[in-house]
Design a protein around this motif. Structure first.
Motif, short mmCIF file in Angstrom:
data_model
loop_
_atom_site.label_atom_id
_atom_site.label_comp_id
_atom_site.label_asym_id
_atom_site.label_seq_id
_atom_site.Cartn_x
_atom_site.Cartn_y
_atom_site.Cartn_z
N UNK A 1 4.29 5.58 -14.16
CA UNK A 1 4.15 6.46 -13.01
C UNK A 1 5.53 6.90 -12.52
N UNK A 2 5.55 7.95 -11.73
CA UNK A 2 6.80 8.43 -11.16
C UNK A 2 7.23 7.60 -9.96
N UNK A 3 6.26 7.21 -9.14
CA UNK A 3 6.57 6.49 -7.91
C UNK A 3 5.52 5.43 -7.65
N UNK A 4 5.98 4.20 -7.54
CA UNK A 4 5.13 3.10 -7.10
C UNK A 4 5.39 2.88 -5.61
N UNK A 5 4.33 2.89 -4.82
CA UNK A 5 4.43 2.56 -3.40
C UNK A 5 3.80 1.19 -3.22
N UNK A 6 4.61 0.22 -2.80
CA UNK A 6 4.16 -1.16 -2.63
C UNK A 6 4.15 -1.49 -1.15
N UNK A 7 3.02 -1.96 -0.64
CA UNK A 7 2.86 -2.25 0.78
C UNK A 7 2.34 -3.68 0.92
N UNK A 8 2.98 -4.47 1.78
CA UNK A 8 2.49 -5.80 2.09
C UNK A 8 1.95 -5.81 3.51
N UNK A 9 0.86 -6.56 3.72
CA UNK A 9 0.24 -6.57 5.05
C UNK A 9 -0.41 -7.91 5.33
N UNK A 10 -0.42 -8.28 6.61
CA UNK A 10 -1.14 -9.46 7.07
C UNK A 10 -1.64 -9.21 8.49
N UNK A 11 -2.95 -9.29 8.66
CA UNK A 11 -3.59 -9.25 9.98
C UNK A 11 -3.19 -8.02 10.79
N UNK A 12 -2.97 -6.89 10.12
CA UNK A 12 -2.63 -5.65 10.82
C UNK A 12 -3.38 -4.49 10.16
N UNK A 13 -4.68 -4.54 10.18
CA UNK A 13 -5.47 -3.50 9.51
C UNK A 13 -5.21 -2.13 10.10
N UNK A 14 -5.19 -2.02 11.43
CA UNK A 14 -4.99 -0.72 12.05
C UNK A 14 -3.59 -0.19 11.79
N UNK A 15 -2.60 -1.06 11.88
CA UNK A 15 -1.21 -0.63 11.69
C UNK A 15 -0.97 -0.18 10.26
N UNK A 16 -1.41 -0.96 9.29
CA UNK A 16 -1.19 -0.54 7.90
C UNK A 16 -2.01 0.70 7.58
N UNK A 17 -3.14 0.87 8.27
CA UNK A 17 -3.91 2.09 8.09
C UNK A 17 -3.13 3.32 8.51
N UNK A 18 -2.35 3.19 9.58
CA UNK A 18 -1.52 4.32 10.02
C UNK A 18 -0.41 4.60 9.00
N UNK A 19 0.15 3.54 8.42
CA UNK A 19 1.19 3.72 7.39
C UNK A 19 0.59 4.47 6.19
N UNK A 20 -0.56 4.01 5.73
CA UNK A 20 -1.17 4.64 4.55
C UNK A 20 -1.60 6.07 4.84
N UNK A 21 -2.12 6.31 6.04
CA UNK A 21 -2.58 7.67 6.38
C UNK A 21 -1.44 8.66 6.45
N UNK A 22 -0.22 8.18 6.73
CA UNK A 22 0.94 9.07 6.83
C UNK A 22 1.55 9.39 5.48
N UNK A 23 1.20 8.64 4.45
CA UNK A 23 1.86 8.83 3.16
C UNK A 23 1.53 10.16 2.47
N UNK A 24 0.28 10.64 2.46
CA UNK A 24 0.01 11.91 1.78
C UNK A 24 0.85 13.07 2.33
#
Length: 299
Positions: free
Chosen positions: A53-76
């Motif tokens: 692949x051209x770009x691997x995006x690696x995200x780690x998360x613990x007990x922050x479903x809403x917060x990581x959701x905002x991170x993922x939603x901003x990526x596109x």
């Protein structure tokens, strides 16, 4: 005595950037995780398909479903702002079952389709096991062979154009063939004399400075970063956490192994913002240093 000898060997491994003892097999790390409720004994099929692949995006998360959701939603939007197509793969490591991530996993699949791999640790790894999570990410990178990788934690914020600016600053450093890392976080209390290694930082090209160290909030690397590190982490001694405020040791190990073999730069001004959340991994250290680099008035 054996513990002291083991610590000495670990320090030597880091200094030499090569293992001096057998490392755990890959299966030992995959078996820490499950995908869609199924325990793993080997790499999931989602990582064995699709080629480089051209770009691997690696995200780690613990007990922050809403917060990581905002991170993922901003990526596109950040990817669209690049103005060029990329073959992107997203790998999310969720540390244990705490928090309701069902809607967030569906969001990730809606945004990235079959380009997302979401793995959940069967038991929480926490600070002491964070190196194991990183080894799992490195194993994923070995399968995906990305040209570049973007590492993000689950409590970051960033502007829509941050990835475009990240590539711009990276490309501006092209004359340095040893560049391996662009650390995306900067704050007013960064150590100008270095962290974990002694190096007086100096200004480089516009928007970057040479530091030789980096931490884990958010950073950008090329494929040669993984090759230099052999796609592996070295085990970190349990004795480290006799001091409560010590961190996971992952950023320190990576910094020391790259020094002096590679160039590490820091984005300045910062490309990511951090500090709105209480630390789930190392609250003692966060109490002493907030890592809050958000613009004044945003908190």
């Amino acid at each position: 005595m054996l513990g002291v000898v083991g610590d000495w060997i670990r320090k030597l491994e880091v200094r030499l950037n090569r293992p001096l003892r057998p490392l755990p097999p890959a299966q030992a790390f995959w078996s820490l995780y499950q995908e869609d409720g199924r325990a793993l004994a080997s790499p999931p099929a989602s990582l064995q398909e699709g080629g480089p692949c051209d770009l691997l995006i690696a995200v780690t998360t613990y007990n922050r479903a809403a917060s990581v959701g905002r991170v993922l939603a901003a990526l596109p939007e950040a990817l669209a702002a690049l103005g060029r197509p990329l073959r992107v793969r997203l790998v999310v490591l969720q540390d244990g079952a705490e928090g309701d991530y069902g809607a967030t996993r569906e969001l990730a699949r809606g945004l990235f389709g079959d380009r997302v791999t979401w793995l959940t640790a069967r038991e929480r790894l926490g600070k002491k096991g964070y190196w194991k999570a990183y080894q799992t990410l490195f194993l994923a990178a070995r399968l995906l062979r990305p040209a570049y990788a973007l590492f993000l934690q689950d409590d970051l914020e960033f502007e829509p154009g941050f990835l475009r600016e990240c590539f711009r600053r990276w490309d501006a450093l092209a004359k340095d063939h040893r560049r391996r890392v662009l650390y995306l976080f900067a704050s007013a209390d960064d150590e100008p004399e270095g962290r974990w290694v002694r190096f007086r930082r100096r200004e480089a090209e516009d928007g970057a400075r040479l530091t030789k160290w980096f931490d884990l909030q958010g950073y950008f690397v090329d494929g040669a970063f993984f090759e230099l590190l052999g796609y592996r982490m070295f085990p970190i001694s349990e004795r480290r956490w006799r001091t409560a405020h010590y961190s996971s040791g992952v950023g320190e190990q990576l910094t020391r192994r790259l020094f002096p073999r590679a160039s590490v730069y820091q984005a300045h001004p910062s490309l990511v913002y951090h500090g709105a959340h209480r630390s789930e991994m190392n609250p003692e250290a966060r109490a002493a240093r907030s890592l809050d680099n958000r613009p004044s008035g945003s908190g």
